[in-house]
Design an enzyme around this catalytic site. Structure first.
Site, PDB file in Angstrom:
ATOM      1  N   SER A   1       3.019  -0.405   6.195  1.00  0.00           N
ATOM      2  CA  SER A   1       3.900  -0.119   6.834  1.00  0.00           C
ATOM      3  C   SER A   1       4.976  -1.087   6.758  1.00  0.00           C
ATOM      4  O   SER A   1       5.654  -0.801   7.255  1.00  0.00           O
ATOM      5  CB  SER A   1       3.577   0.633   8.393  1.00  0.00           C
ATOM      6  OG  SER A   1       2.600  -0.041   8.680  1.00  0.00           O
TER       7      SER A   1
ATOM      8  N   HIS B   1      -8.277   0.458  -3.482  1.00  0.00           N
ATOM      9  CA  HIS B   1      -9.303   0.618  -2.890  1.00  0.00           C
ATOM     10  C   HIS B   1      -9.754   2.316  -2.882  1.00  0.00           C
ATOM     11  O   HIS B   1      -9.543   2.560  -2.187  1.00  0.00           O
ATOM     12  CB  HIS B   1      -8.309   0.465  -1.700  1.00  0.00           C
ATOM     13  CG  HIS B   1      -9.191   0.506  -0.326  1.00  0.00           C
ATOM     14  ND1 HIS B   1      -8.300  -0.480   0.992  1.00  0.00           N
ATOM     15  CD2 HIS B   1     -10.673  -0.075   0.144  1.00  0.00           C
ATOM     16  CE1 HIS B   1      -9.529  -0.028   2.004  1.00  0.00           C
ATOM     17  NE2 HIS B   1     -10.730  -0.450   0.956  1.00  0.00           N
TER      18      HIS B   1
ATOM     19  N   MET C   1     -11.415  -5.694   5.745  1.00  0.00           N
ATOM     20  CA  MET C   1     -10.868  -5.165   6.650  1.00  0.00           C
ATOM     21  C   MET C   1     -10.386  -5.740   7.838  1.00  0.00           C
ATOM     22  O   MET C   1     -10.536  -5.688   8.343  1.00  0.00           O
ATOM     23  CB  MET C   1     -11.607  -3.583   6.436  1.00  0.00           C
ATOM     24  CG  MET C   1     -11.606  -2.526   5.411  1.00  0.00           C
ATOM     25  SD  MET C   1     -10.248  -2.382   4.839  1.00  0.00           S
ATOM     26  CE  MET C   1      -9.572  -1.287   5.928  1.00  0.00           C
TER      27      MET C   1
ATOM     28  N   HIS D   1      -1.322  -1.162  -3.922  1.00  0.00           N
ATOM     29  CA  HIS D   1      -2.260  -0.776  -3.580  1.00  0.00           C
ATOM     30  C   HIS D   1      -2.642   0.266  -3.781  1.00  0.00           C
ATOM     31  O   HIS D   1      -2.250   1.129  -3.140  1.00  0.00           O
ATOM     32  CB  HIS D   1      -2.807  -1.418  -2.083  1.00  0.00           C
ATOM     33  CG  HIS D   1      -3.743  -1.682  -1.910  1.00  0.00           C
ATOM     34  ND1 HIS D   1      -4.866  -2.618  -1.952  1.00  0.00           N
ATOM     35  CD2 HIS D   1      -4.299  -0.464  -0.211  1.00  0.00           C
ATOM     36  CE1 HIS D   1      -5.671  -1.745  -1.239  1.00  0.00           C
ATOM     37  NE2 HIS D   1      -4.715  -0.679  -0.011  1.00  0.00           N
TER      38      HIS D   1
ATOM     39  N   MET E   1      -8.877   8.240  -0.674  1.00  0.00           N
ATOM     40  CA  MET E   1     -10.295   8.746   1.120  1.00  0.00           C
ATOM     41  C   MET E   1     -10.469   9.825   0.157  1.00  0.00           C
ATOM     42  O   MET E   1      -9.571  10.203  -0.062  1.00  0.00           O
ATOM     43  CB  MET E   1      -9.187   8.691   1.738  1.00  0.00           C
ATOM     44  CG  MET E   1      -8.415   7.116   2.589  1.00  0.00           C
ATOM     45  SD  MET E   1      -7.573   6.437   3.903  1.00  0.00           S
ATOM     46  CE  MET E   1      -6.810   5.374   3.781  1.00  0.00           C
TER      47      MET E   1
ATOM     48  N   ASP F   1      -4.769   4.041  -2.179  1.00  0.00           N
ATOM     49  CA  ASP F   1      -6.178   3.717  -0.875  1.00  0.00           C
ATOM     50  C   ASP F   1      -6.951   5.555  -1.638  1.00  0.00           C
ATOM     51  O   ASP F   1      -6.291   6.039  -1.022  1.00  0.00           O
ATOM     52  CB  ASP F   1      -5.459   3.671   0.522  1.00  0.00           C
ATOM     53  CG  ASP F   1      -4.964   2.445   1.017  1.00  0.00           C
ATOM     54  OD1 ASP F   1      -5.889   1.873   1.122  1.00  0.00           O
ATOM     55  OD2 ASP F   1      -4.588   2.077   1.225  1.00  0.00           O
TER      56      ASP F   1
ATOM     57  N   ASP G   1      -6.513  -5.977   5.411  1.00  0.00           N
ATOM     58  CA  ASP G   1      -5.890  -5.562   4.845  1.00  0.00           C
ATOM     59  C   ASP G   1      -6.275  -4.138   6.227  1.00  0.00           C
ATOM     60  O   ASP G   1      -7.263  -3.915   6.464  1.00  0.00           O
ATOM     61  CB  ASP G   1      -6.574  -3.615   3.637  1.00  0.00           C
ATOM     62  CG  ASP G   1      -6.342  -2.675   3.333  1.00  0.00           C
ATOM     63  OD1 ASP G   1      -4.827  -2.301   4.066  1.00  0.00           O
ATOM     64  OD2 ASP G   1      -6.376  -1.942   2.749  1.00  0.00           O
ATOM     65  N   GLY G   2      -4.869  -4.159   5.936  1.00  0.00           N
ATOM     66  CA  GLY G   2      -4.687  -3.770   7.736  1.00  0.00           C
ATOM     67  C   GLY G   2      -4.079  -3.724   8.769  1.00  0.00           C
ATOM     68  O   GLY G   2      -4.310  -5.064   9.639  1.00  0.00           O
TER      69      GLY G   2
ATOM     70  N   MET H   1     -12.166   3.811  -0.057  1.00  0.00           N
ATOM     71  CA  MET H   1     -12.454   4.964   0.716  1.00  0.00           C
ATOM     72  C   MET H   1     -13.237   6.026   0.447  1.00  0.00           C
ATOM     73  O   MET H   1     -13.061   7.360   1.696  1.00  0.00           O
ATOM     74  CB  MET H   1     -11.422   4.707   1.758  1.00  0.00           C
ATOM     75  CG  MET H   1     -11.241   3.056   2.153  1.00  0.00           C
ATOM     76  SD  MET H   1      -9.768   3.254   2.869  1.00  0.00           S
ATOM     77  CE  MET H   1      -8.699   3.194   1.869  1.00  0.00           C
TER      78      MET H   1
ATOM     79  N   SER I   1       0.837  -0.937  -0.092  1.00  0.00           N
ATOM     80  CA  SER I   1       0.364  -0.462  -0.035  1.00  0.00           C
ATOM     81  C   SER I   1       0.751   1.155  -0.302  1.00  0.00           C
ATOM     82  O   SER I   1       1.935   1.282   0.788  1.00  0.00           O
ATOM     83  CB  SER I   1      -1.322   0.138   1.271  1.00  0.00           C
ATOM     84  OG  SER I   1      -1.381   1.206   1.359  1.00  0.00           O
TER      85      SER I   1
HETATM   86  C1  DX5 Z   1      -6.782   1.445   5.974  1.00  0.00           C
HETATM   87  C2  DX5 Z   1      -5.770   1.521   3.969  1.00  0.00           C
HETATM   88  C3  DX5 Z   1      -4.854   0.486   4.576  1.00  0.00           C
HETATM   89  C4  DX5 Z   1      -3.574   0.858   4.548  1.00  0.00           C
HETATM   90  C5  DX5 Z   1      -2.482  -0.113   5.749  1.00  0.00           C
HETATM   91  O1  DX5 Z   1      -7.224   2.629   5.838  1.00  0.00           O
HETATM   92  O2  DX5 Z   1      -7.045   0.639   3.710  1.00  0.00           O
HETATM   93  O3  DX5 Z   1      -4.046   0.509   2.804  1.00  0.00           O
HETATM   94  O4  DX5 Z   1      -2.498   1.540   3.957  1.00  0.00           O
HETATM   95  O5  DX5 Z   1      -1.668  -0.016   6.318  1.00  0.00           O
HETATM   96  P1  DX5 Z   1      -0.936  -0.625   7.043  1.00  0.00           P
HETATM   97  O6  DX5 Z   1      -0.403  -1.776   6.225  1.00  0.00           O
HETATM   98  O7  DX5 Z   1      -0.336   0.213   7.506  1.00  0.00           O
HETATM   99  O8  DX5 Z   1      -1.722  -1.100   8.327  1.00  0.00           O
HETATM  100 ZN    ZN Z   2      -6.504  -0.029   1.667  1.00  0.00          ZN
END
Ligand code: DX5
Ligand code: ZN
Length: 227
Positions: free
Chosen positions: A196, A64, A135, A31, A35, A33, A173-174, A66, A8
């Protein structure tokens, strides 16, 4: 049994996303994100950045979303170059119609569930999808702690997929890391997003391969992946 690793870029340097892609050449997907500061309390990137990234990325893009009203906005991400587009069912008005639209555009259609959203009400929709995203944190931010309480849902989803003989990928994911990836694979996930755990290391490419090795091993000895 295909294991897929999707770093991600939320955890990467937003000033140099081309380098973020180049540093994980062994990854299956990148990936992204998206938002909107409404569906989640955070604001990241949108269609123009996805378009630019699609031109330089070595990997297919896994978007993804959100965001509110994915019915209206999700198809634009296929036009921007995404290979896979995942919308949140909590925000979607007509998930079957949207999934069909994404597929007709030539993309893979994914549907995401927040931790408190059960999978069972959507059992009959699964055949309309290419991927289910379970999630493993509340969406919105990277670097959160993995929620073990979601693992029974991953398992339930894998049981549904097996029972119906569906070709549906199950993504987590997460909080996915070297410490948690095996539990996810054991429960039934086959696509692993990690932010991360990949980018907050000295060698993102090696982190990807480490996650892959652990996931493959755990899958091979799991209740659902063992031959
Ligand atoms: C959170 C995201 C994830 C995020 C995951 O809402 O959808 O894709 O980047 O990050 P890590 O792997 O650090 O939890
Ligand atoms: Zn994500």
């Amino acid at each position: 049994m295909g294991i897929r690793i999707a770093p991600s870029i939320l955890a990467a340097d937003f000033a140099n996303l081309e380098a973020a892609s180049a540093s994980v050449t062994g990854a299956d997907w990148l990936h992204i994100d998206v938002m909107d500061n409404h569906f989640v309390p955070n604001l990241t990137i949108g269609q123009p950045v996805v378009e630019s990234l699609a031109r330089v990325s070595k990997q297919p893009l896994d978007c993804h979303l959100m965001i509110e009203d994915p019915d209206r906005w999700a198809p634009g991400y296929v036009e921007a170059g995404a290979a896979s587009v995942t919308f949140h069912v909590e925000a979607c008005h007509a998930p079957v119609r949207l999934a069909r639209e994404l597929r007709s555009q030539g993309a893979r259609a994914g549907m995401a569930l927040k931790p408190a959203t059960p999978v069972e009400p959507y059992e009959d929709l699964l055949g309309e999808l290419d991927m289910l995203l379970v999630m493993t944190v509340e969406p919105g931010f990277g670097g959160q702690k993995f929620l073990d309480l979601v693992l029974p849902k991953v398992r339930a989803a894998r049981e549904l997929v097996k029972g119906r003989d569906l070709d549906l990928w199950i993504q987590v994911d997460g909080g996915v890391s070297a410490e948690t990836v095996e539990r996810c694979a054991e429960a039934g996930a086959d696509v692993f997003v990690a932010g991360s755990a990949v980018y907050d290391t000295d060698d993102p490419g090696r982190a990807v391969e480490g996650l892959r090795a652990r996931a493959e091993q755990a899958t091979a000895s799991s209740w659902w992946g063992a031959h």
